[in-house]
Design a protein around this motif. Structure first.
Motif, short mmCIF file in Angstrom:
data_model
loop_
_atom_site.label_atom_id
_atom_site.label_comp_id
_atom_site.label_asym_id
_atom_site.label_seq_id
_atom_site.Cartn_x
_atom_site.Cartn_y
_atom_site.Cartn_z
N ASP A 36 12.72 -15.93 -7.20
CA ASP A 36 12.08 -15.46 -8.44
C ASP A 36 12.02 -13.93 -8.43
OD1 ASP A 36 10.80 -15.59 -10.89
OD2 ASP A 36 9.18 -16.88 -10.20
N VAL A 37 11.44 -13.37 -9.50
CA VAL A 37 11.16 -11.93 -9.58
C VAL A 37 9.65 -11.77 -9.63
CG1 VAL A 37 11.40 -9.84 -10.98
CG2 VAL A 37 13.31 -11.46 -10.82
N PHE A 38 9.14 -10.86 -8.80
CA PHE A 38 7.70 -10.62 -8.73
C PHE A 38 7.44 -9.18 -9.15
CE2 PHE A 38 8.76 -13.93 -5.76
CZ PHE A 38 7.78 -14.88 -5.96
N VAL A 39 6.52 -8.97 -10.08
CA VAL A 39 6.16 -7.64 -10.56
C VAL A 39 4.68 -7.45 -10.29
CG1 VAL A 39 6.08 -6.09 -12.55
CG2 VAL A 39 7.95 -7.74 -12.34
N PHE A 40 4.34 -6.31 -9.68
CA PHE A 40 2.94 -6.06 -9.34
C PHE A 40 2.67 -4.55 -9.32
CE2 PHE A 40 5.52 -6.68 -5.60
CZ PHE A 40 5.21 -5.61 -4.79
N LYS A 41 1.40 -4.18 -9.40
CA LYS A 41 1.00 -2.78 -9.37
C LYS A 41 0.36 -2.45 -8.02
CE LYS A 41 0.15 -2.02 -14.28
NZ LYS A 41 -0.85 -1.58 -15.25
N VAL A 42 0.69 -1.26 -7.51
CA VAL A 42 0.13 -0.79 -6.25
C VAL A 42 -0.69 0.46 -6.54
CG1 VAL A 42 0.64 0.00 -3.90
CG2 VAL A 42 2.18 -1.64 -5.03
N PRO A 43 -2.00 0.46 -6.25
CA PRO A 43 -2.82 1.66 -6.50
C PRO A 43 -2.42 2.80 -5.58
CG PRO A 43 -4.11 0.00 -5.35
CD PRO A 43 -2.78 -0.62 -5.66
N LYS A 51 4.25 0.63 -10.44
CA LYS A 51 4.65 -0.72 -10.80
C LYS A 51 5.92 -1.06 -10.01
CE LYS A 51 5.67 -3.52 -14.88
NZ LYS A 51 5.87 -3.44 -16.34
N VAL A 52 5.85 -2.10 -9.20
CA VAL A 52 6.94 -2.49 -8.31
C VAL A 52 7.47 -3.84 -8.73
CG1 VAL A 52 7.56 -2.98 -5.92
CG2 VAL A 52 5.88 -1.21 -6.42
N ALA A 53 8.79 -4.00 -8.70
CA ALA A 53 9.43 -5.29 -8.96
C ALA A 53 10.24 -5.68 -7.73
CB ALA A 53 10.35 -5.20 -10.18
N LEU A 54 10.03 -6.90 -7.26
CA LEU A 54 10.82 -7.45 -6.15
C LEU A 54 11.58 -8.66 -6.67
CD1 LEU A 54 8.48 -7.49 -3.02
CD2 LEU A 54 10.35 -5.93 -3.52
N VAL A 102 0.86 -1.17 0.00
CA VAL A 102 0.00 0.00 0.00
C VAL A 102 0.90 1.24 0.00
CG1 VAL A 102 -0.22 0.12 2.53
CG2 VAL A 102 -1.99 1.11 1.09
N VAL A 103 0.46 2.28 -0.69
CA VAL A 103 1.15 3.56 -0.68
C VAL A 103 0.30 4.53 0.14
CG1 VAL A 103 1.96 5.51 -2.07
CG2 VAL A 103 2.23 3.18 -2.91
N GLN A 104 0.94 5.18 1.12
CA GLN A 104 0.22 6.11 1.98
C GLN A 104 1.02 7.39 2.16
OE1 GLN A 104 -0.54 3.99 5.64
NE2 GLN A 104 -2.47 3.23 4.87
N ARG A 105 0.29 8.46 2.42
CA ARG A 105 0.93 9.74 2.75
C ARG A 105 1.07 9.83 4.26
NH1 ARG A 105 1.66 14.62 0.26
NH2 ARG A 105 0.43 14.00 -1.54
N GLU A 106 2.26 10.19 4.72
CA GLU A 106 2.53 10.45 6.13
C GLU A 106 3.06 11.87 6.24
OE1 GLU A 106 5.19 7.64 7.87
OE2 GLU A 106 3.77 5.99 7.69
N ASN A 107 2.21 12.78 6.67
CA ASN A 107 2.55 14.20 6.70
C ASN A 107 2.93 14.64 5.29
OD1 ASN A 107 2.07 14.33 9.53
ND2 ASN A 107 4.07 13.42 9.86
N ASP A 108 4.17 15.07 5.07
CA ASP A 108 4.60 15.51 3.74
C ASP A 108 5.34 14.41 2.97
OD1 ASP A 108 3.52 18.01 4.14
OD2 ASP A 108 5.38 18.86 4.93
N LEU A 109 5.36 13.19 3.50
CA LEU A 109 6.09 12.09 2.88
C LEU A 109 5.13 11.10 2.24
CD1 LEU A 109 8.57 11.37 5.81
CD2 LEU A 109 8.96 12.82 3.81
N ILE A 110 5.62 10.40 1.21
CA ILE A 110 4.85 9.33 0.60
C ILE A 110 5.64 8.04 0.81
CG2 ILE A 110 3.91 8.41 -1.54
CD1 ILE A 110 3.49 11.29 -2.43
#
Length: 106
Positions: A96-103, A88-91, A9-17
């Motif tokens: 293996d390599v995992f590629v996924f999208k985070v809204p 789009k994140v790649a781990l 998950v992507v979240q805003r914390e004060n002025d940071l993402i």
């Protein structure tokens, strides 16, 4: 179920993402390497050369939670972002390599 279970998950914390990751090792062996990268995107958000999430080696059945500060590396692209906007994140892990999208909605 076997493999790697990934929640993000992507979240805003004060002025940071911040990108939060929760990873569970559902394999029968250890995960010995976890490297991450965020693909180029409209807002020029990235986590640097190696996503520093605080997640390290993982034993079978182990769950770890980490976070990575997202930085802006330049000006926004001239094109409108897709809606909804995804990162789009790649781990790359030892199995293996995992590629996924985070809204995102920041």
């Amino acid at each position: 179920m076997t493999g790697l279970e990934i929640e993000a998950v992507v979240q805003r914390e004060n002025d940071l993402i911040v990108l939060y990751l929760k990873i569970t090792n559902r394999t029968s062996g250890p995960i010995t390497k976890i490297l991450g990268k965020i693909d180029s995107n409209h807002y020029q958000r990235e986590s640097g050369n190696n996503m520093q999430s605080g997640i390290g080696e993982m034993a079978p059945g182990q769950t770890q939670v980490g976070k990575s500060l997202l930085q802006t590396t330049g000006q926004k692209s001239g094109e409108a972002p897709e809606c909804p906007f995804f990162l789009k994140v790649a781990l790359m892990v030892s199995i293996d390599v995992f590629v996924f999208k985070v809204p995102c909605s920041f």
